[in-house]
Design a protein around this motif. Structure first.
Motif, PDB file in Angstrom:
ATOM      1  N   UNK A 125       0.987  -1.188   0.045  1.00  0.00           N
ATOM      2  CA  UNK A 125       0.156   0.029  -0.184  1.00  0.00           C
ATOM      3  C   UNK A 125       1.049   1.310  -0.041  1.00  0.00           C
ATOM      4  N   UNK A 126       2.066   1.175   0.653  1.00  0.00           N
ATOM      5  CA  UNK A 126       2.814   2.279   0.888  1.00  0.00           C
ATOM      6  C   UNK A 126       3.737   2.481  -0.510  1.00  0.00           C
ATOM      7  N   UNK A 127       4.115   1.563  -1.169  1.00  0.00           N
ATOM      8  CA  UNK A 127       4.977   1.524  -2.226  1.00  0.00           C
ATOM      9  C   UNK A 127       6.209   2.390  -2.087  1.00  0.00           C
ATOM     10  N   UNK A 128       7.135   1.500  -1.198  1.00  0.00           N
ATOM     11  CA  UNK A 128       8.415   2.512  -0.883  1.00  0.00           C
ATOM     12  C   UNK A 128       9.257   2.572  -2.207  1.00  0.00           C
ATOM     13  N   UNK A 129      10.095   3.711  -2.027  1.00  0.00           N
ATOM     14  CA  UNK A 129      11.126   3.831  -2.907  1.00  0.00           C
ATOM     15  C   UNK A 129      12.015   2.713  -2.699  1.00  0.00           C
ATOM     16  N   UNK A 130      12.547   2.497  -1.360  1.00  0.00           N
ATOM     17  CA  UNK A 130      13.426   1.411  -1.041  1.00  0.00           C
ATOM     18  C   UNK A 130      13.012   0.501  -0.120  1.00  0.00           C
ATOM     19  N   UNK A 131      12.822  -0.827  -0.306  1.00  0.00           N
ATOM     20  CA  UNK A 131      12.316  -1.775   0.563  1.00  0.00           C
ATOM     21  C   UNK A 131      13.451  -2.523   1.088  1.00  0.00           C
ATOM     22  N   UNK A 132      13.510  -2.676   2.426  1.00  0.00           N
ATOM     23  CA  UNK A 132      14.628  -3.811   2.841  1.00  0.00           C
ATOM     24  C   UNK A 132      13.725  -4.994   3.612  1.00  0.00           C
ATOM     25  N   UNK A 133      14.130  -6.000   3.591  1.00  0.00           N
ATOM     26  CA  UNK A 133      13.503  -7.451   4.071  1.00  0.00           C
ATOM     27  C   UNK A 133      14.558  -7.906   4.913  1.00  0.00           C
ATOM     28  N   UNK A 134      14.482  -8.117   6.360  1.00  0.00           N
ATOM     29  CA  UNK A 134      15.341  -8.678   6.902  1.00  0.00           C
ATOM     30  C   UNK A 134      14.446  -9.885   8.099  1.00  0.00           C
ATOM     31  N   UNK A 162      22.831  -1.836  -9.194  1.00  0.00           N
ATOM     32  CA  UNK A 162      21.309  -1.389  -9.386  1.00  0.00           C
ATOM     33  C   UNK A 162      21.388  -0.067  -9.502  1.00  0.00           C
ATOM     34  N   UNK A 163      20.312   0.592  -9.906  1.00  0.00           N
ATOM     35  CA  UNK A 163      20.193   2.293 -10.294  1.00  0.00           C
ATOM     36  C   UNK A 163      19.253   2.698  -8.835  1.00  0.00           C
ATOM     37  N   UNK A 164      19.921   3.800  -8.366  1.00  0.00           N
ATOM     38  CA  UNK A 164      19.289   4.495  -7.239  1.00  0.00           C
ATOM     39  C   UNK A 164      18.198   5.414  -7.564  1.00  0.00           C
ATOM     40  N   UNK A 165      17.983   5.879  -8.758  1.00  0.00           N
ATOM     41  CA  UNK A 165      17.057   6.939  -9.061  1.00  0.00           C
ATOM     42  C   UNK A 165      15.799   6.101  -9.314  1.00  0.00           C
ATOM     43  N   UNK A 166      14.701   6.352  -8.152  1.00  0.00           N
ATOM     44  CA  UNK A 166      13.535   5.599  -7.886  1.00  0.00           C
ATOM     45  C   UNK A 166      12.385   6.164  -7.615  1.00  0.00           C
ATOM     46  N   UNK A 167      11.355   5.942  -7.920  1.00  0.00           N
ATOM     47  CA  UNK A 167      10.152   6.626  -7.598  1.00  0.00           C
ATOM     48  C   UNK A 167       9.703   6.526  -5.937  1.00  0.00           C
ATOM     49  N   UNK A 168       9.292   7.955  -5.780  1.00  0.00           N
ATOM     50  CA  UNK A 168       8.785   7.957  -4.360  1.00  0.00           C
ATOM     51  C   UNK A 168       7.628   8.622  -4.183  1.00  0.00           C
ATOM     52  N   UNK A 169       7.173   8.809  -2.863  1.00  0.00           N
ATOM     53  CA  UNK A 169       5.534   8.931  -2.821  1.00  0.00           C
ATOM     54  C   UNK A 169       4.617   8.178  -3.315  1.00  0.00           C
ATOM     55  N   UNK A 170       4.892   7.073  -3.030  1.00  0.00           N
ATOM     56  CA  UNK A 170       3.766   6.001  -3.479  1.00  0.00           C
ATOM     57  C   UNK A 170       3.745   5.675  -4.946  1.00  0.00           C
ATOM     58  N   UNK A 171       4.582   6.349  -5.795  1.00  0.00           N
ATOM     59  CA  UNK A 171       4.634   6.049  -7.335  1.00  0.00           C
ATOM     60  C   UNK A 171       5.255   4.647  -7.714  1.00  0.00           C
ATOM     61  N   UNK A 207       4.070   2.179  -6.862  1.00  0.00           N
ATOM     62  CA  UNK A 207       2.836   1.269  -7.091  1.00  0.00           C
ATOM     63  C   UNK A 207       2.401   1.258  -8.514  1.00  0.00           C
ATOM     64  N   UNK A 208       2.955   2.096  -9.295  1.00  0.00           N
ATOM     65  CA  UNK A 208       2.652   2.147 -10.757  1.00  0.00           C
ATOM     66  C   UNK A 208       3.765   2.639 -11.857  1.00  0.00           C
ATOM     67  N   UNK A 209       4.857   2.756 -11.251  1.00  0.00           N
ATOM     68  CA  UNK A 209       5.918   3.127 -12.227  1.00  0.00           C
ATOM     69  C   UNK A 209       7.190   2.430 -11.626  1.00  0.00           C
ATOM     70  N   UNK A 210       8.159   2.562 -12.295  1.00  0.00           N
ATOM     71  CA  UNK A 210       9.473   1.830 -12.089  1.00  0.00           C
ATOM     72  C   UNK A 210      10.802   3.003 -11.766  1.00  0.00           C
ATOM     73  N   UNK A 211      11.593   2.477 -11.483  1.00  0.00           N
ATOM     74  CA  UNK A 211      13.079   3.349 -11.351  1.00  0.00           C
ATOM     75  C   UNK A 211      13.721   3.488 -12.620  1.00  0.00           C
ATOM     76  N   UNK A 212      14.707   4.394 -12.651  1.00  0.00           N
ATOM     77  CA  UNK A 212      15.348   4.665 -13.780  1.00  0.00           C
ATOM     78  C   UNK A 212      16.161   3.729 -14.390  1.00  0.00           C
ATOM     79  N   UNK A 213      16.021   3.582 -15.777  1.00  0.00           N
ATOM     80  CA  UNK A 213      16.976   2.509 -16.449  1.00  0.00           C
ATOM     81  C   UNK A 213      17.242   2.900 -17.974  1.00  0.00           C
ATOM     82  N   UNK A 214      17.551   1.893 -18.514  1.00  0.00           N
ATOM     83  CA  UNK A 214      18.223   2.141 -20.066  1.00  0.00           C
ATOM     84  C   UNK A 214      16.712   2.296 -20.696  1.00  0.00           C
TER      85      UNK A 214
END
Length: 436
Positions: free
Chosen positions: A328-337, A371-380, A382-389
């Protein structure tokens, strides 16, 4: 130190979860009005507006907006050897992962003598933005530029804020990273004004408009990207950074705490969230955050971020509920531990980038994971991806039909054009069939 949100014993729908997720009090929508005036000023007044904005926001009036090539080459020579080594390694790793993002050409044959070629064509000119306010990001030069180069973009213009400490030029570390990548079109301009200049161009300094703008920034940069979208393509409205950690009591509370702190040091609006099925573990992480955060160089900024409404420690009934909250949050960065990381990973749909296991901190992805660190924030996410070629590529279809396969579909095509009351469409085919 951090607030604790207890969601145990509640069965929440996706819309209820979406309403509950914490967000920064200053979002992109709030920044739109201020960004609009800045963008309009650049459109109307060009370089004069950029100089005025640098003086207002960066406390320096640059002698020139465009950075001389000699200054870029000098910055390369003056890079700290270890920093240069790190940037070179980052370039190699991001290049390898970006190459995997370029689709190959595909051909289909609907009938003998008919073909459709699916090809991916790069834009010819891109603008990349590299922040330079509270921190300096030579790593973001790599993350922006390498995917564009791998995609085949011929021209890349780089913008970064003017630095008072360096006489109104771009920070030397950013110039050095640009130089390592062969970028010599660099502009000392920042914030919403830089986005406007890239989108509309500034003829007096030789800045031609670009087709795509990428790169992270604050909420005003994100707002400006929203305003120019449509004239240019954008990667995403990347605002203040976010980290969400899903962890159970098998995790190390100290490691979770330092990861939350590491992202909180970016900005007072940064979001740091732990979601766990253990109230005791949440308390342990809170205690470690309180102990460690005053020890950082940016302790005041960290405290503001971690005590703001956008950051919290969430306690849920189980890890399935944790995954639902994260989606629901759609985080920019998600860690699983957790004790079973792969099981939790299987429940995740929405995240910009996912870091699995105790030895995979977000900061690894910021610099040297590949990996690329330019990523969607603010819940984006949930419908968009980070930067890539792929950000710089457009799928195109190349259609070729000979006379025989065209004739084979003509009757049905004419019927469809008639059903849609567009008979000239059918006539465009019929006319060909009547010709020798």
């Amino acid at each position: 130190m951090m607030t604790i949100t207890d969601l145990r014993g509640q069965t929440l729908s996706p819309s209820q979860l979406l309403a509950l997720v914490p967000r920064a009090s200053l979002d992109v929508g709030v920044a739109i009005e201020a960004a609009t005036s800045i963008v309009d000023a650049v459109r109307e007044h060009g370089v004069q507006a950029l100089l005025d904005q640098a003086e207002r926001f960066d406390r320096v009036r640059p002698e020139a907006i465009r950075v001389e090539r000699s200054a870029i080459l000098r910055a390369v020579d003056e890079l700290d050897p270890l920093v240069r080594e790190a940037l070179t390694e980052s370039i190699a790793r991001v290049t390898a992962s970006s190459r995997a993002q370029v689709p190959g050409e595909q051909v289909t044959h609907p009938a003998p003598g008919a073909s459709i070629v699916q090809r991916w064509q790069p834009v010819s000119r891109a603008g990349v933005y590299v922040p330079g306010g509270k921190a300096v990001y030579p790593s973001s030069v790599v993350m922006n530029v390498v995917p564009a180069q791998v995609a085949g973009v011929a021209q890349i213009a780089l913008a970064s804020p003017a630095q008072a400490e360096f006489g109104g030029s771009v920070h030397p570390a950013i110039l050095g990273a640009a130089g390592l990548l062969g970028i010599d079109e660099v502009y000392a301009m920042g914030g919403a004004g830089a986005i406007a200049a890239l989108a509309y161009g500034v003829e007096s300094i030789g800045l031609a408009p670009v087709q795509v703008i990428t790169g992270p920034g604050n909420n005003y940069v994100a707002a400006a990207k929203r305003l120019v979208q449509g004239r240019v393509g954008i990667d995403a409205e990347a605002g203040a950074t976010e980290i969400l950690v899903i962890a159970d009591d098998s995790a190390d509370a100290t490691l979770v705490a330092v990861d939350l702190i590491s992202q909180a040091e970016h900005d007072e609006q940064a979001s740091a969230i732990l979601v766990t099925d253990s109230a005791d573990f949440a308390s342990a992480v809170d205690a470690e955050v309180a102990r460690l955060s005053p020890l950082t160089a940016s302790a005041d900024r960290v405290r503001a971020a971690l005590t703001g409404p956008q950051s919290t420690l969430v306690v849920v009934d189980d890890l399935a509920a944790a995954a639902s909250f994260s989606n629901a949050y759609g985080p920019e960065h998600l860690e699983i531990q957790t004790a079973d990381d792969d099981a939790v990973l299987g429940l995740i749909d929405d995240a910009g980038a996912i870091f699995v296991g105790a030895h995979t901190p977000v900061s690894l992805g910021d610099y040297l994971a590949g990996s690329n660190h330019i990523l969607p924030t603010g819940g984006q996410a949930r419908y968009s991806s980070g930067l890539g070629a792929f950000t710089f590529l457009r799928p195109q279809q190349i259609v070729r039909y000979e006379a025989e396969p065209l004739a084979a579909v003509a009757e049905r095509l004419v019927a469809l054009s008639g059903a849609e009351m567009l008979p000239a469409h059918g006539e465009a085919v019929s006319a060909r069939l009547r010709r020798p």
